[in-house]
Design an enzyme around this catalytic site. Structure first.
Site, short mmCIF file in Angstrom:
data_model
loop_
_atom_site.label_atom_id
_atom_site.label_comp_id
_atom_site.label_asym_id
_atom_site.label_seq_id
_atom_site.Cartn_x
_atom_site.Cartn_y
_atom_site.Cartn_z
N LYS A 10 0.78 -1.14 0.09
CA LYS A 10 0.21 0.08 0.12
C LYS A 10 0.77 1.14 -0.06
O LYS A 10 0.48 2.34 -0.78
CB LYS A 10 -0.94 -0.06 1.16
N GLN A 62 -4.41 -1.55 9.55
CA GLN A 62 -4.45 -2.92 9.09
C GLN A 62 -4.82 -3.99 9.96
O GLN A 62 -4.48 -3.98 11.32
CB GLN A 62 -2.85 -3.34 8.40
N ASP A 74 -10.77 2.57 3.78
CA ASP A 74 -11.04 1.15 3.63
C ASP A 74 -12.64 1.00 3.68
O ASP A 74 -12.77 -0.23 3.09
CB ASP A 74 -10.68 0.53 5.07
N1 GUN Z 1 -6.70 -6.95 6.15
C1 GUN Z 1 -7.08 -7.64 5.11
N2 GUN Z 1 -7.59 -6.72 4.40
C2 GUN Z 1 -7.64 -5.59 4.62
C3 GUN Z 1 -7.96 -4.39 4.13
O1 GUN Z 1 -8.54 -4.23 3.16
N3 GUN Z 1 -8.05 -3.28 5.08
C4 GUN Z 1 -7.23 -3.57 6.29
N4 GUN Z 1 -7.14 -2.23 7.01
N5 GUN Z 1 -6.87 -4.58 6.90
C5 GUN Z 1 -7.15 -5.61 6.22
#
Ligand code: GUN
Length: 298
Positions: free
Chosen positions: A56, A100, A123
């Site tokens: 990311k 995350q 998100d």
């Molecule tokens: N863990 C797995 N997928 C995601 C996501 O799209 N966002 C976040 N914050 N954590 C995750």
């Protein structure tokens, strides 16, 4: 084997979208506007989470965004994490941020999700954004459903009036994609059946489906005898299956028995290289939208 003409190439599409975003950022810079800024909070050292977050952050650099990575040890308390979220909520330079998941067991993920200002929830996990999405209001769409919608749109896949089967009812994939596909919007206007562990005769529904979204988390769940000729299949699964021939001892497999299903499909997403790469572009698109004030008019 399938011919490669029926592959939805998520990897290439994500590159194209990132180039488009980079072009917008360049124009913003030339105009002296605010550069989009994404922050990511990573707690602990779960190897998969580290890879996702690194990806990311490096994607932000690729498109010219600013990014901030906040790494904290597993020992962080819930209150300390909530304080970090509070500071990010208040920081005018941060357009959006993510925490995350998963978090260590002593931290309540629901509490953390609710603490994020919906205006910065790129998100799309906050119930405010989920509710806005369900009511067709501007919102940050969660990464995977947004990525799928992008794919359907860019590949000109007809959705309106189609019979769509979604396998799996998770909060972050199955449930939101079922809402998006049935919304009065484009892509949308489909007839959607959401199948889950208590559904009777999943095969019967799948055999009727023009579009199947498999997000059930079981390797090779969708087999060729469940798919009609000419269907579009979107595979959201990322499952580890043992494979002695690989150095790591495993390989990644989707929820679809790809080799046997692909020859029947009009279009299909591979794993890897399908839905996965699109999730990061969704996050970038949400951050750009936030920076431009396109979702909440502050
Ligand atoms: N863990 C797995 N997928 C995601 C996501 O799209 N966002 C976040 N914050 N954590 C995750």
């Amino acid at each position: 084997m399938s011919n490669s003409n029926n592959i939805i190439d998520g990897k290439q599409l994500s590159i194209t979208i990132k180039e488009e975003i980079a072009g917008e950022v360049k124009a913003i810079k030339a105009d002296g506007g605010k550069i989009p800024h994404l922050a990511a909070v990573l707690v602990g050292d779960d190897p998969a989470s580290r890879v996702y977050v690194r990806n990311k952050v490096s994607s932000c650099e690729e498109v010219g965004f600013e990014s901030t990575l906040i790494r904290k040890d597993d020992s962080i308390t819930e209150d300390e994490l909530l304080e970090i979220i509070h500071e990010l909520n208040e920081d005018d330079d941060i357009d959006g941020f993510i925490v995350q998941l998963p978090l260590p067991k002593h931290i309540n993920e629901e509490k953390v999700t609710l603490a994020i200002d919906p205006k910065k929830d790129v998100d799309g996990f906050h119930p405010m954004n989920f509710g806005r999405m369900a009511q067709g209001m501007p919102s940050y769409l969660p990464a995977t459903p947004f990525g799928i919608v992008q794919m359907l749109d860019r590949y000109n896949i007809e959705v309106e009036g189609k019979y769509c089967v979604v396998l799996g009812r998770s909060n972050i994939v199955g449930t939101p994609i079922s809402i998006l596909l049935s919304r009065k919007a484009s892509p949308g206007n489909a007839t959607v059946v959401l199948c889950h562990s208590r559904t009777k005769d999943i095969k019967k529904h799948c055999l009727e489906a023009d579009i199947i979204v498999a997000a059930i988390g079981k390797a090779n769940f969708l087999t060729a005898d469940m798919v009609k000729e000419g269907a579009v299949v979107i595979d959201v699964g990322i499952n580890r299956v043992e494979d002695e021939s690989r150095k790591k001892g495993y390989r990644l497999a989707g929820d679809v028995d790809y080799d046997n299903v692909a020859p029947k499909c009009k279009l299909i997403t591979p794993v890897p290289g399908g839905v996965g790469p699109m999730t990061v572009t969704s996050l970038l698109m949400n951050t750009l939208k936030s920076c431009k004030g396109e979702v909440y008019d502050n």
